[in-house]
Every structure is written in structure tokens, then in C-alpha cells.
Design a protein around this motif. Structure first.
Motif, PDB file in Angstrom:
ATOM      1  N   VAL A  29     110.385  18.800  41.484  1.00 53.59           N
ATOM      2  CA  VAL A  29     109.483  19.832  41.998  1.00 53.59           C
ATOM      3  C   VAL A  29     110.263  21.143  42.007  1.00 53.59           C
ATOM      4  CG1 VAL A  29     108.030  20.596  43.903  1.00 53.59           C
ATOM      5  CG2 VAL A  29     108.266  18.145  43.424  1.00 53.59           C
ATOM      6  N   VAL A  30     109.748  22.116  41.303  1.00 54.81           N
ATOM      7  CA  VAL A  30     110.375  23.441  41.288  1.00 54.81           C
ATOM      8  C   VAL A  30     109.733  24.245  42.407  1.00 54.81           C
ATOM      9  CG1 VAL A  30     110.794  25.527  39.931  1.00 54.81           C
ATOM     10  CG2 VAL A  30     110.705  23.289  38.791  1.00 54.81           C
ATOM     11  N   LEU A  50     106.336  19.479  38.977  1.00 57.51           N
ATOM     12  CA  LEU A  50     105.356  20.289  39.708  1.00 57.51           C
ATOM     13  C   LEU A  50     106.039  21.590  40.109  1.00 57.51           C
ATOM     14  CD1 LEU A  50     102.667  20.667  41.344  1.00 57.51           C
ATOM     15  CD2 LEU A  50     103.857  19.598  43.273  1.00 57.51           C
ATOM     16  N   VAL A  51     105.346  22.686  39.897  1.00 65.93           N
ATOM     17  CA  VAL A  51     105.848  23.990  40.339  1.00 65.93           C
ATOM     18  C   VAL A  51     104.999  24.404  41.531  1.00 65.93           C
ATOM     19  CG1 VAL A  51     106.299  26.381  39.664  1.00 65.93           C
ATOM     20  CG2 VAL A  51     106.348  24.559  37.930  1.00 65.93           C
ATOM     21  N   THR A  52     105.635  24.679  42.653  1.00 61.64           N
ATOM     22  CA  THR A  52     104.845  25.046  43.830  1.00 61.64           C
ATOM     23  C   THR A  52     105.650  25.985  44.718  1.00 61.64           C
ATOM     24  OG1 THR A  52     103.464  24.158  45.618  1.00 61.64           O
ATOM     25  CG2 THR A  52     105.536  23.020  45.222  1.00 61.64           C
ATOM     26  N   THR A  53     105.062  26.397  45.802  1.00 63.54           N
ATOM     27  CA  THR A  53     105.789  27.286  46.714  1.00 63.54           C
ATOM     28  C   THR A  53     106.372  26.454  47.857  1.00 63.54           C
ATOM     29  OG1 THR A  53     103.889  27.712  48.109  1.00 63.54           O
ATOM     30  CG2 THR A  53     104.216  29.206  46.240  1.00 63.54           C
ATOM     31  N   GLU A  54     107.336  27.066  48.510  1.00 63.05           N
ATOM     32  CA  GLU A  54     108.020  26.395  49.615  1.00 63.05           C
ATOM     33  C   GLU A  54     107.016  25.912  50.671  1.00 63.05           C
ATOM     34  OE1 GLU A  54     110.690  29.287  51.169  1.00 63.05           O
ATOM     35  OE2 GLU A  54     111.475  27.957  52.721  1.00 63.05           O
ATOM     36  N   SER A  55     106.101  26.805  51.074  1.00 63.10           N
ATOM     37  CA  SER A  55     105.196  26.411  52.168  1.00 63.10           C
ATOM     38  C   SER A  55     104.194  25.362  51.695  1.00 63.10           C
ATOM     39  CB  SER A  55     104.483  27.629  52.753  1.00 63.10           C
ATOM     40  OG  SER A  55     103.958  28.404  51.721  1.00 63.10           O
ATOM     41  N   LEU A  56     103.699  25.494  50.478  1.00 63.38           N
ATOM     42  CA  LEU A  56     102.756  24.476  49.988  1.00 63.38           C
ATOM     43  C   LEU A  56     103.475  23.134  49.846  1.00 63.38           C
ATOM     44  CD1 LEU A  56     100.780  26.558  47.320  1.00 63.38           C
ATOM     45  CD2 LEU A  56      99.834  25.557  49.409  1.00 63.38           C
ATOM     46  N   TYR A  57     104.725  23.193  49.429  1.00 63.95           N
ATOM     47  CA  TYR A  57     105.483  21.949  49.292  1.00 63.95           C
ATOM     48  C   TYR A  57     105.592  21.244  50.641  1.00 63.95           C
ATOM     49  CZ  TYR A  57     108.998  18.513  48.230  1.00 63.95           C
ATOM     50  OH  TYR A  57     109.637  17.316  48.082  1.00 63.95           O
TER      51      TYR A  57
END
Ligand code: ATP
Ligand code: MG
Length: 606
Positions: A197-198, A173-180
Motif C-alpha cells: 500500500v503506497v 493500492l495507493v491511498t492517503t494516510e487517513s483513508l488507510y
């Protein structure tokens, strides 16, 4: 032109009502541009998917086809690496241009990153990000790797995220820090197959370094920018897209690399993309429109793709149209309705000398909106029709064609669309014009879905009598223009009439106070079903019993007593999917006190 017959919109033919619309809005290509599809009949007789495929390059060395190669590397190999491929407008006002050459190296790096994470051909790589540049890099880099890319809408809550990752068995999964932190971290234990998770840092220096987490910036920096694209074949899976969930739990539609042939051809023919264009598709890549036309079609056609991170804001969007010199704009009825609400004076406060073509998709586009576009922008909106399953535009109002307001247009060259009725043994075509039936397509176009992920039986049931059955009801006039009637699930059966919600809603929208409308059928012991309408009002109007009577009166005069709503409720907002579609099933469930069903794609009330 056969204006008299063709100019009527759906309600008139059925119920003898008069329309106040000019029968045809003449579509005038501006700036003297000659539309790519100049002569419909000629294009139809000469077009072939094979010929369109030959206009693409295929993978170097021969044999293979890869969406990302056609969208990016092909331009670099042809010496166009220095042209701007993507202009990103950040929420904070930042503007970043990326050339085809830069996107090639970024996506090569990302493909190498995935290789380092053990991602192989056919593995699923999901993304959960807003419209940030990294999302576009991840999409194209995943395709280069030969893995399957599945974008998720970033506003999803944890449960829709979990269920989709679970259904698709995501490996990365590629996501942003805050969404993670907000949405994914707590789910990790429930997703054993999700290996890595990237994480994209929200600000420089952020990111993450916990077990199972890979920092995007660091790993991209370490990766080589030399990558040989995976030898994908045209039929290899490329994209997994979940439907909007308007009628029930979303289905995962699987598309293959050959889809790029349709993205290329429909971008040219239906959206009239030309070299030098600035193209803006307002859809989020979490929905199929935002991938097919928000990533692939403009790049593969070599036009500059404008990516706007911010959500709808009338002032901002109009300013972008003007400042960026957008020439082709592809948006949706929900945005158009919000602009109508904001008023044509606001639209006219800007100038759009480069704007040549405006398209709309996703929901029925009411005749009112087409005519409003002409009045406010000096250009009509061109409605076109397609679905997640079709992967690309199937029916369209072309730049060269007269528009019949309320019609979805004509079938694309290479697309055989028909009106059919289901029979015991399958389905048969209804050949006479103006008859209601199910919209069906003859299989064989490149972007047709190849499966519902893990639901073979459901997929099989979509095909009968040699057709793909779309689940939408429509009619075709004698000139081959298609008119949307409604989704088969939403159609109302009242006193022997089959009533499409669209015709009722179009009549309600003719009232100057009505901003949005939805019609549903509620059970009635005598009539079978009675039409109930829900409306929201434009600013400056107050709900009152008098206004209710006036709107109902107008609907009755337009539609006739048998079809007009018997009841009308004012709402401050209508429930819609996150992709902007009115959820009539939810209005119905609420009215009947029934379970509300899957709400994973319901837009949170603002
Ligand atoms: P689900 O299949 O999960 O219920 P959905 O059908 O809304 O969701 P999408 O594939 O995103 O998911 O939407 C395609 C549908 O949107 C079409 O089948 C049609 O009902 C509607 N639609 C798209 N374009 C148009 C249009 N121009 N006019 C009328 N309806 C449209
Ligand atoms: Mg659908």
C-alpha cells in the motif's frame, strides 16, 4: 429545421400531451468560436477511427499505443512541455499548476516506484484517494508501467473497498494516510494478494513505515525521473472501472489503451475542446466519467484540466466557473438540479464571459433543466449519453446542433447506434422512427469494454444480433435524435402501456414546487403495475395533502390518467448512488418490503 415534430419531448408523442417548451433551444457558440464538429452529416461521412488514431502519435519507435504517452509525453516531445496541463484547486484554497513537463517527470517517477514494487504489465494498481494531485500521477504512472489502473471512490466504506480489491485482485493500492487508517488497515488480513500500500501523507512528515506500507513522498523522491514507457499494444488492458451499481452489484468493465482514441475524438467532437480551453469535469475519477473526461480527454487534447477537490457547493462552484474562466464545463444532472434549487439569481450574480459549452451526463437531463440553463447561464446544457461499458461519449448534443430539450442527441461520428428488440435468436433492429426499444451499439469503437472482469458469461450476454445491448430503453426520432425512455430494469408496465420513468419524472418536475422526482411501478392485480412517484421539494415549499393533489393533477393533465402516478410520496431526499443516480430499485424494494440488495454505492444520507 423540422422543429414541429422534433421539439416534442418523449411524453408528448406517447400520450398526446402538450408541451410548454419552446420546441428547440438554439445552441449558439459564444465568442464566435466555430464548433469542432461544424457539419454533422459531413463529419459522419468523413470520420474514421483509423484517421483519429493517426492524429495521435503512438509510442516512439512505432507499433505501440499507451494512454499516458498520448496524454502527457506526446505534448512534451512536441515542445509543449511548459504549458499548464492541470490546475488543482485544493479544498483549503490552495492552487497548484502542473505543466505537461512536470506531470511527465512525476508520472515517470511513479512508474519507477511501481517497478520497484514488482508491478508488472497487467497487474492491478488501485487508488483510493480524493481528487488530489497524487491520484492523477498514480493513474498516469500506472498506465506508463503497463499495469491496469482501477480508481475507487474515496467515500466508499470498508466493505465496498474490500470487495472491489478482492474482485480485481489488487497488487498495489495507493491511498492517503487517513483513508488507510480509517478504511484499509483492518482489511489487510482479508486481502492476501495486496502486496503493498503506497500511502500519501496527510501532512508533511506523515505517511507510514509499517510492513507492507510504502511512503509516497519518500519513494517518489528516491525514484529516477527517467522511464521508458512499457511497450503496450493498443489492445493491452489499461483501466478497470466498476459501474455505478444503480441496478445491482457493480460490474468491473475492462478497457484497453486504444480507448484513448475515443477519449481524444469525443473530447473534440462532443465536448468541443479546443486549444486554450479551460476544461472542468466535475465527476470524480472513481467513476468512469472522472477518468475518461476528468483525466484523459482534456490532457490528450492538450487543454488545461481543472481539478476541484471540493464537493458540490453552489457558491463555490459558480465562483470557480467565473474566476477560473472555465470555457467547457462537463457536469451531471444531480449538480444541475442542486443549482436549480439554489436559484438562477445566484447563477446570475456571477459572470461567465469565457464559458462556451456546458455538457451533462449520467442521468436523464429533463427538458426543464436544459431550458433553465439557457435562462440562468445564457447557455443550454448539452446532454450526452454513455456508460462505463462504452468508455466514452456515444450520443451527444453537439455545440453546432439545435438542442431538442429532453433528447440525448445524435450518435457520434464513428458510432452506429440503433434501437433494437430482443428476439429468441438474438436481436433485430427496429428501423421505423419513434418506436421504443433497447438502445444498441455496433461493436468496434476503441473505448468499448473488452470484458467484465472475471465474468465472461455476463459479458457474452451483452452481445446479440451483431450489437452490444446497453440495457437502456430509448427511441430515435426521424432526424436521428435519441430520446431516453428508462433503464430496462426500471420500466413500468401498466394496463398495456410501457411507461418510462423519465417521462413521468419530467412531467412532475414541471411543477414549480418539485425539485427532484422518481417514478417506480408497484404491482397491481388489475393494471399489472401502477405508477408511484416520490418527490423532494424546492426550498420554500411545504409538503401537504393539497400540494400532493396539485402535483398529481398536473401530472395527470400532462401524461393522461393511464400513465400519471396514482400515488405520490414526499421525501426529504431520494436515494442515490455516490455518482448521483437515483436508485429506483431501492425505492421499489422499500415500498414492497423486499431485500434492499447491494448498497455499496448508496450515497450516505447527508
Ligand atoms: P449499473 O450498471 O451497475 O447498474 P450504472 O448503469 O448506473 O450502474 P454507469 O455505467 O455509471 O453505471 O451509468 C451508465 C448509465 O447511466 C446508462 O446506462 C444510463 O442508464 C444512465 N445514463 C447515462 N447518461 C445518461 C443520459 N444522458 N440520459 C439518460 N441516462 C443516462
Ligand atoms: Mg449499467
Amino acid at each position: 429545421m423540422t422543429s414541429q415534430r422534433s421539439g416534442r419531448f418523449v411524453a408528448k408523442r406517447n400520450h398526446g400531451m402538450k408541451t410548454r417548451w419552446a420546441p428547440i433551444v438554439k445552441s449558439r457558440p459564444s465568442q464566435g468560436a466555430i464548433p469542432n464538429l461544424e457539419d454533422y452529416a459531413k463529419a459522419w461521412s468523413t470520420f474514421s477511427w483509423d484517421a483519429a488514431r493517426r492524429e495521435l502519435a503512438g509510442l516512439p519507435g512505432g507499433g505501440g499505443l499507451n494512454i499516458a504517452y498520448e496524454a502527457v509525453d506526446r505534448h512534451v516531445d512536441a515542445g509543449r512541455g511548459g504549458s499548464v496541463a492541470l490546475r488543482w484547486l485544493g479544498k483549503d484554497g490552495a492552487i497548484h499548476d502542473y505543466t505537461f513537463g512536470q506531470i511527465k517527470s512525476l508520472t515517470d517517477r511513479f512508474a519507477n516506484v511501481l517497478g520497484g514494487l514488482g508491478v508488472r504489465k497487467g497487474d492491478r494498481v488501485f487508488a483510493l484517494c480524493g481528487r488530489i494531485p497524487e491520484l492523477y500521477v498514480a493513474a498516469l504512472g500506472t498506465l506508463k508501467r503497463g499495469a491496469i489502473f482501477c480508481p475507487l471512490f474515496s467515500a466508499f466504506g470498508p466493505e465496498p473497498i474490500r470487495s472491489r480489491l478482492m474482485i480485481g485482485q489488487a497488487k498495489v493500492l495507493v491511498t492517503t494516510e487517513s483513508l488507510y487508517r480509517r478504511k484499509v488497515e483492518a482489511l489487510r488480513d482479508a486481502l492476501p494478494f495486496l502486496e503493498r500500500v503506497v500511502v500519501i501523507a496527510d501532512a508533511p512528515g506523515g505517511g507510514g513505515s509499517a510492513p507492507g506500507i510504502v511512503d509516497y513522498a519518500r519513494t517518489m523522491e528516491e525514484a529516477s525521473e527517467r522511464f521508458a514507457i512499457a511497450p503496450t499494444a493498443a489492445e493491452d488492458p489499461a483501466l478497470l472501472h466498476f459501474t455505478s451499481g444503480t441496478t445491482g452489484f457493480p460490474k468491473g468493465a475492462l478497457h484497453v489503451h486504444d480507448a484513448v482514441v475515443a477519449h481524444y475524438a469525443t473530447g473534440r467532437l462532443a465536448l468541443d475542446m479546443k486549444p486554450g480551453d479551460v476544461f472542468w469535469c466535475t465527476a470524480d475519477p472513481g467513476w468512469v466519467t472522472g477518468t475518461s473526461y476528468g483525466i484523459i480527454a482534456p490532457l490528450v487534447n492538450g487543454v488545461m484540466n481543472l481539478v476541484v477537490e471540493a464537493e458540490f457547493d453552489a457558491d463555490l462552484w459558480l465562483e470557480i466557473l467565473e474566476r477560473e474562466g472555465v470555457s467547457v464545463w462537463y457536469t451531471a444532472p444531480t449538480a444541475i438540479r442542486m443549482l436549480v434549487k439554489a436559484g438562477s439569481a445566484l447563477v446570475k450574480a456571477h459572470r461567465y464571459p469565457r464559458l462556451r459549452f456546458m455538457g451533462s451526463v449520467g442521468e436523464p437531463l429533463n427538458p426543464e433543466a436544459v431550458v433553465w440553463g439557457q435562462e440562468a447561464f445564457g447557455l443550454p446544457f448539452h446532454d450526452n449519453w454513455w456508460q462505463t461499458e462504452t468508455g466514452g461519449i456515444m450520443i451527444a448534443n453537439f455545440a453546432s446542433m439545435d438542442i431538442r430539450p429532453g433528447s440525448m442527441g445524435r450518435a457520434l461520428p464513428g458510432i452506429e447506434a440503433a434501437i433494437v428488440r430482443r428476439t429468441k435468436n438474438g436481436a433485430e433492429e427496429i428501423r421505423e422512427p419513434e418506436a421504443d426499444g433497447e438502445l444498441a451499439l455496433r461493436p468496434g469503437w476503441p473505448s468499448m469494454f473488452r470484458a467484465y472482469w472475471n465474468e465472461p458469461e455476463r459479458y457474452r450476454k451483452c452481445f446479440a444480433g451483431g450489437f452490444y445491448l446497453t440495457g437502456d430503453l430509448a427511441r430515435r426520432d426521424a432526424d436521428g435524435y435519441f430520446w431516453f425512455v428508462g433503464r430496462s430494469d426500471d420500466v413500468i408496465k401498466s394496463s398495456g402501456h410501457l411507461i418510462g420513468p423519465f417521462e413521468v419524472e419530467s412531467a412532475l418536475l414541471e411543477h414549480p414546487a418539485v425539485a427532484e422526482a422518481a417514478a417506480i411501478g408497484l404491482p397491481d392485480p388489475v393494471a399489472g403495475e401502477l405508477v408511484k412517484a416520490f418527490v423532494t421539494l424546492k426550498s420554500g415549499f411545504e409538503a401537504s395533502p393539497e400540494l400532493q393533489l396539485r402535483i398529481l393533477g398536473l401530472a395527470r393533465s400532462r401524461l393522461g390518467a393511464a400513465v400519471a402516478p396514482k400515488d405520490l410520496e414526499f421525501r426529504s431526499a431520494l436515494p442515490r448512488t455516490r455518482s448521483g443516480k437515483i436508485m429506483r430499485r431501492l425505492l421499489k424494494a422499500q415500498a414492497l418490503g423486499l431485500p434492499e440488495g447491494d448498497l455499496s454505492t448508496l450515497e450516505a444520507p447527508s
